[in-house]
Write an enzyme that holds these catalytic residues in place. Structure first.
Site, PDB file in Angstrom:
ATOM      1  N   ASP A  33       0.860  -1.187   0.000  1.00  0.00           N
ATOM      2  CA  ASP A  33       0.000   0.000   0.000  1.00  0.00           C
ATOM      3  C   ASP A  33       0.894   1.234   0.000  1.00  0.00           C
ATOM      4  O   ASP A  33       1.901   1.274   0.696  1.00  0.00           O
ATOM      5  CB  ASP A  33      -0.890  -0.014   1.247  1.00  0.00           C
ATOM      6  CG  ASP A  33      -1.995   1.019   1.180  1.00  0.00           C
ATOM      7  OD1 ASP A  33      -1.675   2.225   1.206  1.00  0.00           O
ATOM      8  OD2 ASP A  33      -3.170   0.632   1.110  1.00  0.00           O
ATOM      9  N   HIS A 102     -10.189  -4.681  -3.727  1.00  0.00           N
ATOM     10  CA  HIS A 102      -8.848  -4.852  -3.160  1.00  0.00           C
ATOM     11  C   HIS A 102      -8.958  -5.164  -1.673  1.00  0.00           C
ATOM     12  O   HIS A 102      -9.698  -4.512  -0.949  1.00  0.00           O
ATOM     13  CB  HIS A 102      -7.954  -3.636  -3.416  1.00  0.00           C
ATOM     14  CG  HIS A 102      -8.479  -2.336  -2.925  1.00  0.00           C
ATOM     15  ND1 HIS A 102      -9.499  -1.655  -3.563  1.00  0.00           N
ATOM     16  CD2 HIS A 102      -8.122  -1.576  -1.864  1.00  0.00           C
ATOM     17  CE1 HIS A 102      -9.744  -0.527  -2.917  1.00  0.00           C
ATOM     18  NE2 HIS A 102      -8.932  -0.458  -1.866  1.00  0.00           N
ATOM     19  N   LEU A 103      -8.233  -6.183  -1.270  1.00  0.00           N
ATOM     20  CA  LEU A 103      -8.198  -6.631   0.120  1.00  0.00           C
ATOM     21  C   LEU A 103      -7.000  -6.001   0.799  1.00  0.00           C
ATOM     22  O   LEU A 103      -5.867  -6.137   0.331  1.00  0.00           O
ATOM     23  CB  LEU A 103      -8.088  -8.158   0.189  1.00  0.00           C
ATOM     24  CG  LEU A 103      -7.946  -8.758   1.588  1.00  0.00           C
ATOM     25  CD1 LEU A 103      -9.274  -8.656   2.341  1.00  0.00           C
ATOM     26  CD2 LEU A 103      -7.501 -10.219   1.503  1.00  0.00           C
ATOM     27  N   HIS A 104      -7.242  -5.306   1.912  1.00  0.00           N
ATOM     28  CA  HIS A 104      -6.152  -4.767   2.726  1.00  0.00           C
ATOM     29  C   HIS A 104      -5.659  -5.870   3.651  1.00  0.00           C
ATOM     30  O   HIS A 104      -6.450  -6.555   4.293  1.00  0.00           O
ATOM     31  CB  HIS A 104      -6.643  -3.590   3.575  1.00  0.00           C
ATOM     32  CG  HIS A 104      -6.903  -2.361   2.789  1.00  0.00           C
ATOM     33  ND1 HIS A 104      -5.960  -1.368   2.617  1.00  0.00           N
ATOM     34  CD2 HIS A 104      -8.001  -1.946   2.116  1.00  0.00           C
ATOM     35  CE1 HIS A 104      -6.471  -0.404   1.887  1.00  0.00           C
ATOM     36  NE2 HIS A 104      -7.712  -0.734   1.562  1.00  0.00           N
TER      37      HIS A 104
END
Length: 129
Positions: A33, A102-104
């Site tokens: 990120d 989107h997966l954090h």
């Protein structure tokens, strides 16, 4: 593919400023990120353009499970092994800045700063795990 979507361009290696991390699932990519909320903060993104998490349906459960597995594998490859101290989730619209699923993946969750604890708060109005 949406040429205006930055995550589509990253997934196709068209954004030279974003390095992809090794990922063993050809339908997914993973990268750091750009505004990390934890020492380890990765995004797991489908290569094919998908809308945000509000578009997920029952048939997408295997995809989300694969995204989580990729997140865990990337953590382990980056020398983070305490999988009990991990937070994974999606920002709920309108709180997601990019309309591509989107997966954090954040770790260690115990080291999230004050703002990150708010921003990535488990099952809040803006972040769902």
């Amino acid at each position: 593919y949406d040429e205006k979507c930055v995550f589509c361009r990253i997934a196709r290696r068209e954004e030279p400023g974003t390095a992809l991390l090794p990922c063993e699932d050809e339908d997914l990519v993973c990268f750091r990120d750009r505004k990390p909320g934890a020492p380890h903060h990765y995004l797991v993104v489908p290569v094919n353009h998908m809308g945000n998490c509000k578009t997920l349906k029952t048939e997408h459960i295997p995809l989300v499970k694969r995204m989580m597995e990729v997140g865990k594998a990337v953590l382990q490859k980056n020398n983070f092994s305490d999988l009990n101290d991990v937070r994974m989730g999606f920002h709920w619209p309108p709180f997601c800045s990019i309309a591509h699923l989107h997966l954090h993946v954040l770790a260690p969750a115990s080291q999230l700063g004050f703002l990150s604890r708010l921003f990535y708060r488990t099952n809040s109005y803006w972040f769902v795990t």
